[in-house]
Design a protein around this motif. Structure first.
Motif, PDB file in Angstrom:
ATOM      1  N   ILE A  18       1.007  -1.005   0.032  1.00  0.00           N
ATOM      2  CA  ILE A  18       0.000  -0.088   0.133  1.00  0.00           C
ATOM      3  C   ILE A  18       0.924   1.093  -0.045  1.00  0.00           C
ATOM      4  O   ILE A  18       1.500   1.695   0.985  1.00  0.00           O
ATOM      5  CB  ILE A  18      -0.906  -0.061   1.239  1.00  0.00           C
ATOM      6  CG1 ILE A  18      -1.600  -1.222   1.452  1.00  0.00           C
ATOM      7  CG2 ILE A  18      -1.927   1.247   1.144  1.00  0.00           C
ATOM      8  CD1 ILE A  18      -2.785  -1.664   0.436  1.00  0.00           C
ATOM      9  N   GLY A  19       0.883   1.549  -1.095  1.00  0.00           N
ATOM     10  CA  GLY A  19       2.156   2.654  -1.408  1.00  0.00           C
ATOM     11  C   GLY A  19       1.696   4.156  -0.615  1.00  0.00           C
ATOM     12  O   GLY A  19       0.528   4.523  -0.385  1.00  0.00           O
ATOM     13  N   THR A  20       2.639   4.930  -0.420  1.00  0.00           N
ATOM     14  CA  THR A  20       2.542   6.444  -0.026  1.00  0.00           C
ATOM     15  C   THR A  20       2.363   7.394  -1.123  1.00  0.00           C
ATOM     16  O   THR A  20       1.817   8.370  -0.921  1.00  0.00           O
ATOM     17  CB  THR A  20       3.684   6.724   0.921  1.00  0.00           C
ATOM     18  OG1 THR A  20       4.935   6.714   0.295  1.00  0.00           O
ATOM     19  CG2 THR A  20       3.815   6.035   2.082  1.00  0.00           C
ATOM     20  N   GLY A  21       2.636   6.965  -2.463  1.00  0.00           N
ATOM     21  CA  GLY A  21       2.372   7.764  -3.580  1.00  0.00           C
ATOM     22  C   GLY A  21       3.687   8.570  -3.819  1.00  0.00           C
ATOM     23  O   GLY A  21       4.159   9.240  -3.125  1.00  0.00           O
ATOM     24  N   GLY A  22       4.050   8.129  -5.161  1.00  0.00           N
ATOM     25  CA  GLY A  22       5.440   8.495  -5.850  1.00  0.00           C
ATOM     26  C   GLY A  22       6.483   8.299  -5.183  1.00  0.00           C
ATOM     27  O   GLY A  22       6.606   7.259  -4.227  1.00  0.00           O
ATOM     28  N   MET A  23       7.482   8.661  -5.679  1.00  0.00           N
ATOM     29  CA  MET A  23       8.941   8.284  -5.295  1.00  0.00           C
ATOM     30  C   MET A  23       9.242   8.980  -3.955  1.00  0.00           C
ATOM     31  O   MET A  23       9.311  10.075  -4.223  1.00  0.00           O
ATOM     32  CB  MET A  23       9.823   8.496  -6.481  1.00  0.00           C
ATOM     33  CG  MET A  23       9.324   7.567  -7.721  1.00  0.00           C
ATOM     34  SD  MET A  23       9.487   5.777  -7.660  1.00  0.00           S
ATOM     35  CE  MET A  23      11.228   5.621  -8.317  1.00  0.00           C
ATOM     36  N   ARG A  24      10.388   8.432  -3.045  1.00  0.00           N
ATOM     37  CA  ARG A  24      10.864   8.911  -2.246  1.00  0.00           C
ATOM     38  C   ARG A  24      12.174   8.708  -1.793  1.00  0.00           C
ATOM     39  O   ARG A  24      12.490   7.799  -1.901  1.00  0.00           O
ATOM     40  CB  ARG A  24       9.852   8.928  -0.757  1.00  0.00           C
ATOM     41  CG  ARG A  24       8.382   9.262  -0.885  1.00  0.00           C
ATOM     42  CD  ARG A  24       7.829   9.328   0.269  1.00  0.00           C
ATOM     43  NE  ARG A  24       6.397   9.847   0.302  1.00  0.00           N
ATOM     44  CZ  ARG A  24       5.740  10.129   1.364  1.00  0.00           C
ATOM     45  NH1 ARG A  24       6.154   9.855   2.547  1.00  0.00           N
ATOM     46  NH2 ARG A  24       4.441  10.422   1.100  1.00  0.00           N
TER      47      ARG A  24
END
Length: 330
Positions: A18-24
């Motif tokens: 469940i991703g946090t959204g976008g690249m980090r």
């Protein structure tokens, strides 16, 4: 009119992302959602609610009531019928009318996390989380021990890269509903109890991390600069969540056939699953989550979760009605 809280025990059949959204920036490019205070991974209630609603809509033959609803007369909306298991359970927006659903799905939180050790796979948890989820724990720590275990183990034990002193013995009594479940029996005698501080370190050091690359459609080879990594909760992790059932409308009437809003009755073909309680709708959606999964990376074999069982965490509470409310309900 009453409300009650049911507790669900879930098990990951595949890794779940469940991703946090976008690249980090960090250990991986695509990180997963975590609790802000503990930094422990979780499955947000919003992710569960959306997937369960969609899958339940398939089971009950009410696909138009999934998500934001199908278009009707140029407007987005659901059928909004009192006999629709999806609209009644999750809420509806039909034209200018909106109704809240009869359930509230909480976050799925880690209960027991699988880790490799010299004793084979073990499931790590904390006393506080187990007790909060409704498990009873009794344990005695030996001299210098920093952990407890349900295993018959009398030597130091590694949990991934971390070595702990000889653990003490623990006994765990689960809720009655899951005592004989195979998922629980598979891990019951391989549990290690550690402190909250160690649990966070152990979990975040043993998440599944994978690497993928995009393929150049012209060459069929890996595209330059398209390598990326992502993490996931590993398979065989046990999680728990609370679902509050608040039948505020007080109009629940089990219907065994599809609801036809144009006729105002239950005419139509048979439903794909039973609907005797609001909780049946949740179960119907979770049944498909074991096959279709939730979250991202579904085409890479991620996302399937299994509903082990549920039990009533708190008894039903009758709402207090004023004289005015009683008169209006007549």
């Amino acid at each position: 009119m009453s409300f009650s809280t049911y507790r669900y025990l879930l098990m990951t059949v595949d890794p779940v992302h469940i991703g946090t959204g976008g690249m980090r920036l960090g250990r991986v490019d695509n990180s997963i959602v975590r609790e802000p205070g503990t930094r422990l991974p979780k499955i947000p209630g919003t992710s569960l609610s959306g997937a369960v609603r969609s899958y339940a809509a398939y089971r009950y033959g009410k696909r138009d009531c999934a998500g934001q609803g199908a278009k009707k007369d140029g407007k987005e909306g659901h059928c909004g019928g009192a006999g629709c298991p999806i609209c009644y359970t999750f809420g509806s927006v039909a034209g200018d009318r909106a109704f809240s659903g009869a359930i509230s799905i909480g976050d799925a939180r880690l209960l027991l996390f699988p880790v490799y050790s010299m004793a084979g796979p073990v499931w790590v948890g904390t006393a506080e989380i187990l007790r909060e989820a409704g498990f009873k724990l009794d344990g005695t720590a030996g001299n210098g021990s920093s952990a407890l275990t349900t295993m018959n183990w009398s030597k130091p034990l590694n949990l991934g890269w971390l070595m702990i002193e000889k653990p003490g013995r623990a006994a765990i009594e689960p809720p009655e509903r899951i005592k004989n479940k195979p998922e629980w029996n598979a891990v019951a005698h391989r549990i290690v109890i550690v402190s909250d501080k160690l649990f966070t370190q152990i979990v975040n050091s043993n998440l599944e991390v994978r690497t993928s690359v995009s393929i150049d459609p012209n060459t069929g080879a890996a595209e330059e600069g398209a390598l990326f990594t992502y993490e996931a909760i590993p398979r065989a992790a046990l999680l728990w969540m609370d679902v509050v059932i608040d039948d505020y409308q007080g109009k629940f009437k089990p219907i065994t056939r599809q609801y036809d809003s144009s006729k105002g009755d239950d005419q139509g073909q048979e439903l794909g699953a039973s609907w005797n309680t609001v909780a049946d709708v949740i179960g119907a959606g979770l049944d498909l989550a074991e096959h279709l999964g939730i979250g991202g990376m579904g085409t890479r074999g991620f996302g399937r979760i299994r509903n082990v069982d549920k039990w009533q965490a708190y008894p039903a509470k009758e709402a207090i009605k004023s004289d005015a409310v009683r008169e209006a309900a007549k």
